[in-house]
Structure formats: C-alpha cells, structure tokens
Design a protein around this motif. Structure first.
Motif, short mmCIF file in Angstrom:
data_model
loop_
_atom_site.label_atom_id
_atom_site.label_comp_id
_atom_site.label_asym_id
_atom_site.label_seq_id
_atom_site.Cartn_x
_atom_site.Cartn_y
_atom_site.Cartn_z
N SER A 182 4.31 3.62 3.77
CA SER A 182 3.79 2.56 2.92
C SER A 182 3.70 1.29 3.77
O SER A 182 4.59 1.03 4.57
CB SER A 182 4.75 2.29 1.75
OG SER A 182 4.85 3.41 0.93
N MET A 219 -8.23 -1.69 3.28
CA MET A 219 -7.46 -2.70 4.03
C MET A 219 -8.38 -3.56 4.87
O MET A 219 -8.22 -4.78 4.95
CB MET A 219 -6.41 -2.03 4.93
CG MET A 219 -5.21 -1.51 4.23
SD MET A 219 -4.11 -0.73 5.46
CE MET A 219 -2.78 -0.18 4.42
N GLN A 233 -7.57 4.22 2.45
CA GLN A 233 -6.75 3.01 2.46
C GLN A 233 -7.15 2.10 3.61
O GLN A 233 -7.25 0.88 3.43
CB GLN A 233 -5.27 3.36 2.58
CG GLN A 233 -4.66 3.82 1.29
CD GLN A 233 -3.16 4.05 1.43
OE1 GLN A 233 -2.62 4.17 2.52
NE2 GLN A 233 -2.49 4.14 0.30
N TRP A 264 0.86 -1.18 0.00
CA TRP A 264 0.00 0.00 0.00
C TRP A 264 0.90 1.23 0.00
O TRP A 264 1.67 1.44 0.93
CB TRP A 264 -0.88 0.02 1.25
CG TRP A 264 -1.81 -1.15 1.33
CD1 TRP A 264 -1.54 -2.37 1.84
CD2 TRP A 264 -3.14 -1.20 0.86
NE1 TRP A 264 -2.63 -3.20 1.72
CE2 TRP A 264 -3.62 -2.49 1.12
CE3 TRP A 264 -3.97 -0.27 0.22
CZ2 TRP A 264 -4.91 -2.87 0.78
CZ3 TRP A 264 -5.26 -0.67 -0.10
CH2 TRP A 264 -5.72 -1.95 0.17
#
Length: 156
Positions: free
Chosen positions: A38, A18, A14, A2
């Motif tokens: 990340s 996730m 995100q 990611w």
C-alpha cells in the motif's frame, strides 16, 4: 492512501491513476513492484500552494509498523527555511505525541475523541482510511523549528 494491488494488472491501473495525480513512487519502475504494498502520499497545502510532504509504502503482512515516524519540513515549499511543520504517523496504541522545538517549548497532540466529532481544524492523532497507522501534525511557533517528537502516552 492506495491499497495494496493484488496483481500486476491492478498495480498498473493504480500507477496510471497515480500519474494523473502526480504521485509516482520514485523507486517503482514496473507495476509488478507495487503488488502487495500500500502506498501513501501526504500533501502540504499552504494558501494556494500544494506540495508533496512525504510518501512511503507499507507491505501487506509486513509486520508491526514503527511506533513513531516523522517528517519535518519548512512551511514555504522549495526553501531551506526553518522546519516548522511536522507530519507524523504512529501506531494505534499512541494516545499522545509531544513535538519538542529547538527553543525548548513543546506542542502536545492528543488522540481524537472516540465516537465524537472532533473539530476538523483542531490538531489530533487521527486515523486515515486504509492506513495501518494513525496520523498527526505539529506546527512550531514562529522563530523556532523541529527538534524531536515522541509518543508520551499510550491509548487507554
């Protein structure tokens, strides 16, 4: 993998995705904590069973990644069986990794050939999209387990 979220809104988006994949970083309680980092999640699939093998984060501009990082785990999820599966990450400078097993034998993993199609099922050091490091897998022979791993050759 990611990519690093640029702001809290992107980080929340995100986190939401996730969660759909069941991939939530344990230490993250608020979206703002993900900004600038990340995240990666490595899953192990044996037969029909899938489980999380390892995960971590890279901070953007966080310096040079470690030369070698590994996680050793049993093939059978949820057991304390022998740690036969090794998942590792190395810098782009690594040309070869040697995994050594407790019985004294070893497995050598070379870098995938450049500009050539490496067989998908064959073990090589390989890049992963958006990852600042490359990845490899070693599997110990039956009857032994992980002892150590080291970069044994640098790339040409």
């Amino acid at each position: 993998m990611w990519p690093a979220a640029r702001d809290e809104v992107e980080a929340q988006a995100q986190l939401d995705v996730m969660a759909e994949y069941g991939e939530l970083p344990e230490e993250v309680r608020h979206a703002y904590q993900m900004v600038g980092s990340s995240y990666y999640f490595v899953h192990k699939v044996v037969g029909e069973k899938e489980s999380l093998a390892m995960w971590s984060a890279f901070s953007e501009g966080g310096g040079t990644p470690q030369n070698l990082t590994t996680a050793a785990l049993p093939l059978e999820s949820g057991t304390d069986g022998p740690q036969r599966l090794v998942v590792g990450q190395v810098t782009r400078a690594a040309g070869q990794v040697t995994c050594t097993w407790k019985d004294g034998t070893s497995t050598v993993v070379d870098r995938a050939p450049e500009n050539a199609e490496a067989p998908a099922r064959q073990t090589f050091i390989r890049p992963a999209e958006s990852s600042p490091v490359d990845w490899f897998v070693c599997l110990a022979p039956k009857g032994t387990e992980y002892a150590s791993a080291e970069v044994t050759k640098l790339s040409d």
